[in-house]
Design a protein around this motif. Sequence first.
Motif, short mmCIF file in Angstrom:
data_model
loop_
_atom_site.label_atom_id
_atom_site.label_comp_id
_atom_site.label_asym_id
_atom_site.label_seq_id
_atom_site.Cartn_x
_atom_site.Cartn_y
_atom_site.Cartn_z
N ARG A 126 7.85 -46.00 24.07
CA ARG A 126 6.64 -46.05 23.22
C ARG A 126 5.54 -45.19 23.83
NH1 ARG A 126 5.78 -52.06 23.71
NH2 ARG A 126 3.69 -51.49 23.06
N GLN A 127 4.74 -44.58 22.98
CA GLN A 127 3.64 -43.73 23.44
C GLN A 127 2.38 -44.53 23.65
OE1 GLN A 127 4.27 -40.46 20.31
NE2 GLN A 127 3.12 -39.50 21.96
N PRO A 128 1.61 -44.19 24.70
CA PRO A 128 0.29 -44.81 24.87
C PRO A 128 -0.59 -44.52 23.67
CG PRO A 128 0.96 -43.66 26.86
CD PRO A 128 1.95 -43.28 25.79
N LYS A 129 -1.54 -45.40 23.43
CA LYS A 129 -2.47 -45.23 22.30
C LYS A 129 -3.35 -44.00 22.51
CE LYS A 129 -2.75 -50.19 21.25
NZ LYS A 129 -1.45 -50.34 20.81
N GLY A 130 -3.71 -43.35 21.41
CA GLY A 130 -4.54 -42.16 21.47
C GLY A 130 -3.69 -40.90 21.41
N THR B 120 -4.34 -37.04 32.46
CA THR B 120 -4.50 -36.76 31.04
C THR B 120 -5.19 -35.42 30.84
OG1 THR B 120 -4.92 -39.12 30.75
CG2 THR B 120 -5.41 -37.70 28.88
N PHE B 121 -4.63 -34.59 29.97
CA PHE B 121 -5.28 -33.34 29.61
C PHE B 121 -6.41 -33.65 28.63
CE2 PHE B 121 -5.62 -29.67 26.70
CZ PHE B 121 -6.10 -28.75 27.60
N VAL B 122 -7.63 -33.24 28.99
CA VAL B 122 -8.81 -33.43 28.14
C VAL B 122 -9.53 -32.08 28.05
CG1 VAL B 122 -9.10 -35.88 28.72
CG2 VAL B 122 -10.23 -34.16 30.12
N PRO B 123 -10.41 -31.89 27.07
CA PRO B 123 -11.14 -30.62 26.99
C PRO B 123 -11.84 -30.30 28.31
CG PRO B 123 -11.50 -31.90 25.00
CD PRO B 123 -10.75 -32.80 25.97
N GLY B 124 -11.53 -29.15 28.87
CA GLY B 124 -12.17 -28.71 30.10
C GLY B 124 -11.50 -29.17 31.38
N GLY B 125 -10.34 -29.82 31.30
CA GLY B 125 -9.66 -30.23 32.53
C GLY B 125 -8.75 -31.42 32.37
N ILE C 6 -2.66 -46.75 32.62
CA ILE C 6 -2.16 -47.20 31.33
C ILE C 6 -1.50 -48.55 31.52
CG2 ILE C 6 -0.63 -46.68 29.39
CD1 ILE C 6 -0.78 -43.70 30.38
N ASP C 7 -1.88 -49.49 30.69
CA ASP C 7 -1.23 -50.81 30.70
C ASP C 7 0.08 -50.67 29.93
OD1 ASP C 7 -0.39 -53.40 29.57
OD2 ASP C 7 -2.21 -54.15 30.53
N PRO C 8 1.23 -50.91 30.57
CA PRO C 8 2.51 -50.70 29.90
C PRO C 8 2.80 -51.71 28.78
CG PRO C 8 2.87 -51.61 32.08
CD PRO C 8 1.39 -51.34 31.95
N VAL C 9 2.08 -52.82 28.72
CA VAL C 9 2.30 -53.81 27.66
C VAL C 9 1.49 -53.44 26.42
CG1 VAL C 9 2.07 -56.24 27.03
CG2 VAL C 9 2.85 -55.61 29.33
N THR C 10 0.19 -53.21 26.60
CA THR C 10 -0.68 -52.90 25.46
C THR C 10 -0.70 -51.41 25.14
OG1 THR C 10 -2.64 -52.58 26.85
CG2 THR C 10 -2.19 -54.83 26.04
N LEU C 11 -0.26 -50.57 26.09
CA LEU C 11 -0.27 -49.11 25.98
C LEU C 11 -1.69 -48.54 25.85
CD1 LEU C 11 2.87 -48.62 23.74
CD2 LEU C 11 2.69 -48.31 26.21
N CYS D 245 2.02 -29.77 29.66
CA CYS D 245 1.62 -31.14 29.37
C CYS D 245 2.40 -31.63 28.15
CB CYS D 245 0.12 -31.22 29.09
SG CYS D 245 -0.88 -30.84 30.53
N GLY D 246 2.71 -32.91 28.13
CA GLY D 246 3.53 -33.42 27.04
C GLY D 246 3.17 -34.83 26.65
N LEU D 247 4.00 -35.37 25.79
CA LEU D 247 3.84 -36.73 25.30
C LEU D 247 4.58 -37.67 26.23
CD1 LEU D 247 4.44 -35.97 21.52
CD2 LEU D 247 2.25 -36.08 22.76
#
Length: 120
Positions: free
Chosen positions: A28-32, A51-56, A62-67, A20-22
Amino acid sequence: MTLDLSWEDVLEVGQGGPGCGLLHINGRQPKGAFRYLPPAIEHEGHVYASTFVPGGFELCVIDPVTLVRRPISRRLPYARLVRVEEGGLVYVDALVQGQECRWELAPPKRGGLLGRLLKR
């Protein structure tokens, strides 16, 4: 509009786990502070990613304008996106010998102010 989707710092999540990566959208990177499982998919002006989240993993849009990232699924043990097909996301449910599964993309709800305006 064509989006440039690229990856940086892809690392294994756990010993022998998926990489998993950025995610970068047009540089530009998404927020968070999230890591994403490649690939991400552009479809009808949005970017869909796992998205990798705790437990899975959570499928998200993702909105490409607001990210801004918005989860659209419950937490899944594993979810690598394959394609968008007939109103749903197709993903593989396991790192090894996984099968294709489908997560429906729900149409926008007609409630709230927008719903009342559309009824008129």
